[in-house]
Motif scaffolding. Structure first.
Motif, PDB file in Angstrom:
ATOM      1  N   ARG A  22       4.911   6.787  12.072  1.00 49.12           N
ATOM      2  CA  ARG A  22       5.210   8.211  11.903  1.00 49.12           C
ATOM      3  C   ARG A  22       5.098   8.587  10.427  1.00 49.12           C
ATOM      4  NH1 ARG A  22       9.055   6.232  14.783  1.00 49.12           N
ATOM      5  NH2 ARG A  22      10.719   6.690  13.303  1.00 49.12           N
ATOM      6  N   ILE A  23       4.949   9.870  10.179  1.00 44.25           N
ATOM      7  CA  ILE A  23       4.694  10.351   8.815  1.00 44.25           C
ATOM      8  C   ILE A  23       6.012  10.660   8.118  1.00 44.25           C
ATOM      9  CG2 ILE A  23       3.600  12.159   7.435  1.00 44.25           C
ATOM     10  CD1 ILE A  23       1.562  12.473   9.736  1.00 44.25           C
ATOM     11  N   LEU A  24       6.185  10.105   6.927  1.00 42.31           N
ATOM     12  CA  LEU A  24       7.334  10.380   6.076  1.00 42.31           C
ATOM     13  C   LEU A  24       6.839  11.111   4.837  1.00 42.31           C
ATOM     14  CD1 LEU A  24      10.340  10.064   5.351  1.00 42.31           C
ATOM     15  CD2 LEU A  24       9.757   7.838   4.324  1.00 42.31           C
ATOM     16  N   VAL A  25       7.242  12.358   4.680  1.00 40.16           N
ATOM     17  CA  VAL A  25       6.849  13.162   3.522  1.00 40.16           C
ATOM     18  C   VAL A  25       7.933  13.019   2.465  1.00 40.16           C
ATOM     19  CG1 VAL A  25       6.243  15.450   2.681  1.00 40.16           C
ATOM     20  CG2 VAL A  25       5.619  14.772   5.016  1.00 40.16           C
ATOM     21  N   ASP A  26       7.572  12.407   1.362  1.00 35.32           N
ATOM     22  CA  ASP A  26       8.512  12.151   0.277  1.00 35.32           C
ATOM     23  C   ASP A  26       8.501  13.329  -0.691  1.00 35.32           C
ATOM     24  OD1 ASP A  26      10.112  11.142  -1.733  1.00 35.32           O
ATOM     25  OD2 ASP A  26       8.545   9.822  -2.532  1.00 35.32           O
ATOM     26  N   ALA A  27       9.583  14.096  -0.664  1.00 33.77           N
ATOM     27  CA  ALA A  27       9.695  15.259  -1.556  1.00 33.77           C
ATOM     28  C   ALA A  27      10.639  14.985  -2.727  1.00 33.77           C
ATOM     29  CB  ALA A  27      10.202  16.470  -0.758  1.00 33.77           C
ATOM     30  N   THR A  28      10.964  13.714  -2.960  1.00 28.97           N
ATOM     31  CA  THR A  28      11.935  13.379  -3.994  1.00 28.97           C
ATOM     32  C   THR A  28      11.293  13.293  -5.376  1.00 28.97           C
ATOM     33  OG1 THR A  28      11.649  10.969  -3.795  1.00 28.97           O
ATOM     34  CG2 THR A  28      13.242  12.023  -2.313  1.00 28.97           C
ATOM     35  N   THR A  82       8.134   1.122   0.279  1.00 34.49           N
ATOM     36  CA  THR A  82       8.699  -0.215   0.479  1.00 34.49           C
ATOM     37  C   THR A  82      10.016  -0.153   1.240  1.00 34.49           C
ATOM     38  OG1 THR A  82       9.984  -0.294  -1.591  1.00 34.49           O
ATOM     39  CG2 THR A  82       7.666  -0.982  -1.688  1.00 34.49           C
ATOM     40  N   LEU A  83      10.705   0.989   1.170  1.00 35.32           N
ATOM     41  CA  LEU A  83      11.988   1.157   1.854  1.00 35.32           C
ATOM     42  C   LEU A  83      11.831   1.692   3.275  1.00 35.32           C
ATOM     43  CD1 LEU A  83      13.945   2.780  -1.114  1.00 35.32           C
ATOM     44  CD2 LEU A  83      14.149   0.419  -0.292  1.00 35.32           C
ATOM     45  N   ALA A  84      10.620   2.113   3.612  1.00 38.30           N
ATOM     46  CA  ALA A  84      10.348   2.655   4.953  1.00 38.30           C
ATOM     47  C   ALA A  84       9.115   1.970   5.528  1.00 38.30           C
ATOM     48  CB  ALA A  84      10.156   4.168   4.890  1.00 38.30           C
ATOM     49  N   PRO A  85       9.207   0.655   5.798  1.00 39.01           N
ATOM     50  CA  PRO A  85       8.035  -0.069   6.317  1.00 39.01           C
ATOM     51  C   PRO A  85       7.536   0.540   7.623  1.00 39.01           C
ATOM     52  CG  PRO A  85      10.052  -1.376   6.539  1.00 39.01           C
ATOM     53  CD  PRO A  85      10.402  -0.198   5.697  1.00 39.01           C
ATOM     54  N   GLU A  86       6.224   0.593   7.733  1.00 39.21           N
ATOM     55  CA  GLU A  86       5.520   1.151   8.888  1.00 39.21           C
ATOM     56  C   GLU A  86       5.512   2.674   8.905  1.00 39.21           C
ATOM     57  OE1 GLU A  86       5.940  -0.725  12.743  1.00 39.21           O
ATOM     58  OE2 GLU A  86       6.938  -2.439  11.812  1.00 39.21           O
ATOM     59  N   ALA A  87       6.090   3.315   7.899  1.00 38.30           N
ATOM     60  CA  ALA A  87       5.919   4.764   7.757  1.00 38.30           C
ATOM     61  C   ALA A  87       4.614   5.039   7.022  1.00 38.30           C
ATOM     62  CB  ALA A  87       7.089   5.371   6.986  1.00 38.30           C
ATOM     63  N   ARG A  88       3.971   6.120   7.392  1.00 40.85           N
ATOM     64  CA  ARG A  88       2.793   6.574   6.644  1.00 40.85           C
ATOM     65  C   ARG A  88       3.292   7.643   5.668  1.00 40.85           C
ATOM     66  NH1 ARG A  88      -1.535   8.519  10.673  1.00 40.85           N
ATOM     67  NH2 ARG A  88       0.253   9.300  11.834  1.00 40.85           N
ATOM     68  N   VAL A  89       3.395   7.257   4.396  1.00 47.17           N
ATOM     69  CA  VAL A  89       4.058   8.094   3.401  1.00 47.17           C
ATOM     70  C   VAL A  89       3.064   9.055   2.751  1.00 47.17           C
ATOM     71  CG1 VAL A  89       5.353   8.097   1.231  1.00 47.17           C
ATOM     72  CG2 VAL A  89       5.806   6.338   2.955  1.00 47.17           C
ATOM     73  N   VAL A  90       3.472  10.308   2.695  1.00 50.01           N
ATOM     74  CA  VAL A  90       2.736  11.350   1.974  1.00 50.01           C
ATOM     75  C   VAL A  90       3.682  11.917   0.922  1.00 50.01           C
ATOM     76  CG1 VAL A  90       1.612  13.612   2.125  1.00 50.01           C
ATOM     77  CG2 VAL A  90       1.306  11.935   3.963  1.00 50.01           C
ATOM     78  N   LYS A  91       3.223  11.987  -0.314  1.00 52.91           N
ATOM     79  CA  LYS A  91       4.018  12.577  -1.391  1.00 52.91           C
ATOM     80  C   LYS A  91       3.687  14.061  -1.466  1.00 52.91           C
ATOM     81  CE  LYS A  91       6.716  12.205  -5.061  1.00 52.91           C
ATOM     82  NZ  LYS A  91       8.108  11.725  -4.932  1.00 52.91           N
ATOM     83  N   LEU A 118      -1.197   7.188  -3.311  1.00 51.81           N
ATOM     84  CA  LEU A 118       0.169   7.181  -3.830  1.00 51.81           C
ATOM     85  C   LEU A 118       0.229   6.670  -5.261  1.00 51.81           C
ATOM     86  CD1 LEU A 118       2.327   5.861  -0.837  1.00 51.81           C
ATOM     87  CD2 LEU A 118       2.017   8.231  -1.593  1.00 51.81           C
ATOM     88  N   ARG A 119      -0.649   5.730  -5.622  1.00 51.34           N
ATOM     89  CA  ARG A 119      -0.619   5.190  -6.980  1.00 51.34           C
ATOM     90  C   ARG A 119      -1.162   6.212  -7.989  1.00 51.34           C
ATOM     91  NH1 ARG A 119      -0.375   0.209  -9.647  1.00 51.34           N
ATOM     92  NH2 ARG A 119       1.305  -0.092  -8.125  1.00 51.34           N
ATOM     93  N   ASP A 120      -2.420   6.583  -7.859  1.00 49.99           N
ATOM     94  CA  ASP A 120      -3.023   7.457  -8.862  1.00 49.99           C
ATOM     95  C   ASP A 120      -2.596   8.912  -8.694  1.00 49.99           C
ATOM     96  OD1 ASP A 120      -4.327   5.296  -9.995  1.00 49.99           O
ATOM     97  OD2 ASP A 120      -6.077   5.518  -8.695  1.00 49.99           O
ATOM     98  N   GLY A 121      -2.644   9.411  -7.454  1.00 52.03           N
ATOM     99  CA  GLY A 121      -2.210  10.784  -7.226  1.00 52.03           C
ATOM    100  C   GLY A 121      -0.731  10.947  -7.488  1.00 52.03           C
TER     101      GLY A 121
END
Length: 200
Positions: free
Chosen positions: A84-90, A115-124, A177-180
């Motif tokens: 599932r998608i986790l949108v990181d707004a922090t 790293t704290l939400a394994p198997e999440a597809r993270v979008v910043k 996530l790294r460069d963007g």
């Protein structure tokens, strides 16, 4: 799709309001429990509900909006994300008074979140905008509010783009996530706190 928020403050409620206006349902959560969210849910209307963090995290797309020191506890002990998608707004503020940015070495904030939400597809996303710009109607006479986002999963970014474009934002993919993420990060990222409009 259904949506959830981990954190129920100003940013979470602003995003939820846009989603609800577009016809979606949103489950809000916080660390103090659903009973503390009655007022927020009543304000947002019948398409909003309160749940536990686990309830909110079960949604197809989940928005993480807690303060940085609370991120590990907010993501602890949750069931598998299962893609599932986790949108990181922090933003990685260790303190706000005085302002102090947490040192993460060569990681970006969202790489740490991943790293704290394994198997999440993270979008910043949403972290570069002040809350008042998130809450406002993203459609302006001069154009639409630009919304920068980054992520490592192409399909997740496509879904995020479609959702936020439907809310009226002008989503702009700035990479992985790294460069963007570095471009968007507080403490030196050139896109941090940059508010721009896109002319369509």
């Amino acid at each position: 799709m259904n949506f959830g928020t981990i954190g129920a403050g100003v940013v979470a409620q602003a995003i939820a309001r846009h989603l609800i206006t577009a016809g979606h349902r949103v489950t809000l959560s916080n660390s103090r429990g659903p009973s503390t969210l009655d007022e927020a849910v009543a304000t947002l209307g019948p398409s909003a509900s309160a749940g536990t963090v686990a309830d909110a995290a079960a949604a197809d797309m989940v928005f993480l909006t807690v303060m940085w020191p609370n991120v590990p506890a907010a993501l602890a002990d949750l069931p598998s994300w299962g893609g599932r998608i986790l949108v990181d707004a922090t933003n990685q503020f260790a303190n706000l008074d005085p302002v102090e940015v947490a040192a993460l070495g060569d990681q970006t904030g969202s790489e740490r979140v991943a790293t704290l939400a394994p198997e999440a597809r993270v979008v910043k996303a949403f972290n570069t905008l002040h809350a008042k710009y998130i809450a406002a109607d993203p459609r302006h006479p001069a154009g639409r509010q630009v919304l920068f986002y980054a992520g490592d999963d192409t399909a997740a970014k496509t879904t995020f783009h479609e959702v936020t474009d439907g809310l009226g934002f002008a989503p702009v993919d700035v990479g992985a996530l790294r460069d963007g993420g570095r471009l968007m990060q507080v403490g030196g990222g050139p896109l941090s706190a940059l508010h721009a409009l896109k002319q369509d």
